[in-house]
Enzyme design. Sequence first.
Site, short mmCIF file in Angstrom:
data_model
loop_
_atom_site.label_atom_id
_atom_site.label_comp_id
_atom_site.label_asym_id
_atom_site.label_seq_id
_atom_site.Cartn_x
_atom_site.Cartn_y
_atom_site.Cartn_z
N HIS A 100 100.58 -11.24 1.78
CA HIS A 100 100.00 -10.87 3.07
C HIS A 100 98.50 -10.70 2.81
O HIS A 100 98.10 -10.22 1.73
CB HIS A 100 100.48 -9.50 3.57
CG HIS A 100 101.94 -9.37 3.80
ND1 HIS A 100 102.83 -9.11 2.79
CD2 HIS A 100 102.67 -9.43 4.94
CE1 HIS A 100 104.05 -9.01 3.30
NE2 HIS A 100 103.99 -9.21 4.60
N ASP A 103 97.70 -7.29 1.41
CA ASP A 103 98.14 -6.87 0.06
C ASP A 103 97.10 -7.30 -0.95
O ASP A 103 96.89 -6.63 -1.94
CB ASP A 103 99.41 -7.54 -0.49
CG ASP A 103 100.45 -7.95 0.48
OD1 ASP A 103 100.75 -7.16 1.37
OD2 ASP A 103 101.00 -9.06 0.30
C1 XLS Z 1 110.07 -7.14 5.81
C2 XLS Z 1 109.83 -8.57 5.64
C3 XLS Z 1 108.46 -8.93 5.09
C4 XLS Z 1 108.18 -10.39 5.28
C5 XLS Z 1 106.74 -10.76 5.19
O1 XLS Z 1 111.18 -6.69 6.00
O2 XLS Z 1 110.84 -9.10 4.85
O3 XLS Z 1 108.36 -8.56 3.76
O4 XLS Z 1 108.89 -11.16 4.39
O5 XLS Z 1 105.97 -10.11 6.11
#
Ligand code: XLS
Length: 435
Positions: A100, A103
């Site tokens: 993301h 992150d």
């Molecule tokens: C959360 C989601 C997230 C997505 C990416 O539950 O799995 O991690 O994969 O935003």
Amino acid sequence: MSAFKDIQTIQYEGPKSKNPLAFKHYNPDEVVEGKTMRELMRFAGAYWHVMRNELADPFGQGTADMPWDDGKNTLQTAVDRVPVFFEFLEKLSLDYYCFHDRDVSPEGATLSESNKNLDRVADELEKFQNQTGKKLLWGTACLFIDPRYSQGGATTPDANVYAYAAAQVKKAMEVTHRLGGLGYTFWGGREGYSTLMNTDMKRELDHLARFFHMAVDYKKEIGFEGPFYIEPKPREPSTHQYDSDSAACLNFLREYDLTEHFKLNIETNHATLAGHTMQHELTVAMNADALGSIDANRGDELIGWDTDQFPTDIYQTTEIMLCVLKMGGFQTGGLNFDAKRRRESHDPIDLFYAHIGGMDAFARGLKIAAAIREDGRLAEALQNRYSTFDSGIGAKVEEGNTSFKELEEYALNNPEPKVASGRQEMLENLINEFI
Ligand code: XLS
Ligand code: NI
Ligand code: NI
């Protein structure tokens, strides 16, 4: 400088090895059904879990020991995390990664400062991608942590927030494209509602569709050719999320004329939360030619939330790999470990055990699935079950060459039908022969 200096590159040592820091089943260059395991699995590390997850839960703070992180969340800290992450990918033979925007780099005081931060970290990511050959499986924007998104990003009631979300996605798409990302994911963390008393569902869905159409336009403008993925999840954090499961996503995409631009990124624990098996979710997606990628993890039968545990259930990885092999492998997607350690597993080395376990569980699932396919009895049983549709009146149904009138005539003139056994238990025994 090495962050994991006591850990050597993890090697394949075969099923008899007792070394906890070795692969017992994942042998990257071993060929299965004409492709190497590495090509078939396309394992990815998730930046947010590996580098940023402090292992907090709703009742307590983080426990993770992260000796490489000064905990300051400055741009410099963000830049310094990058080589650590790539060392991790290298030592585990993870060929891909996902991130993301927030992150990898911190929010600044303004949006343009945040964008600059992201560009700076992207320089670093690019440098290490080039040095190591690692690839970006997909990028995404975090539209769920900051309080501005507490009522949604693309489904917010506030147009100012909507514009901010669009700007953030635009930037994340640019960076994903610049880093050669193979896809771009939308997970609608806050795209849903808590109560319909304050929610105009139709308007929110219209806005979401507009958002996606603008993203498609922008994708064309910058020449990004990878697919968009939607990641279904029914709830958590919202009470109800619009992208609740594969079927709901596909219906939304069809309703708003978006099908050709999107595939699904299906996560095991989200399937569980939706009250479906992973196999169900994958099958629904495959039937629509829309299975793009997988977030590999698992839930806990006793806990009703997204525990994001590492996949260890061989039965489940076998079912998943049966689907992946049936599809002929991934085109642009892969198996992304959207999984975190338990809060009790706070040592850096636990990150290694966790990924080794997940990769081995999938490698075993792959070998078992390939053996089941080679054996052929399961496929044959499935084929036979529908054999009355292969000829005669059944074939006419499938060809669209009959009518209620003709079917009535057929039923009236033939003996009472005797349907054959489904043989579920026999087939379950067959699967267990291989597991
Ligand atoms: C959360 C989601 C997230 C997505 C990416 O539950 O799995 O991690 O994969 O935003
Ligand atoms: Ni996910
Ligand atoms: Ni999840």
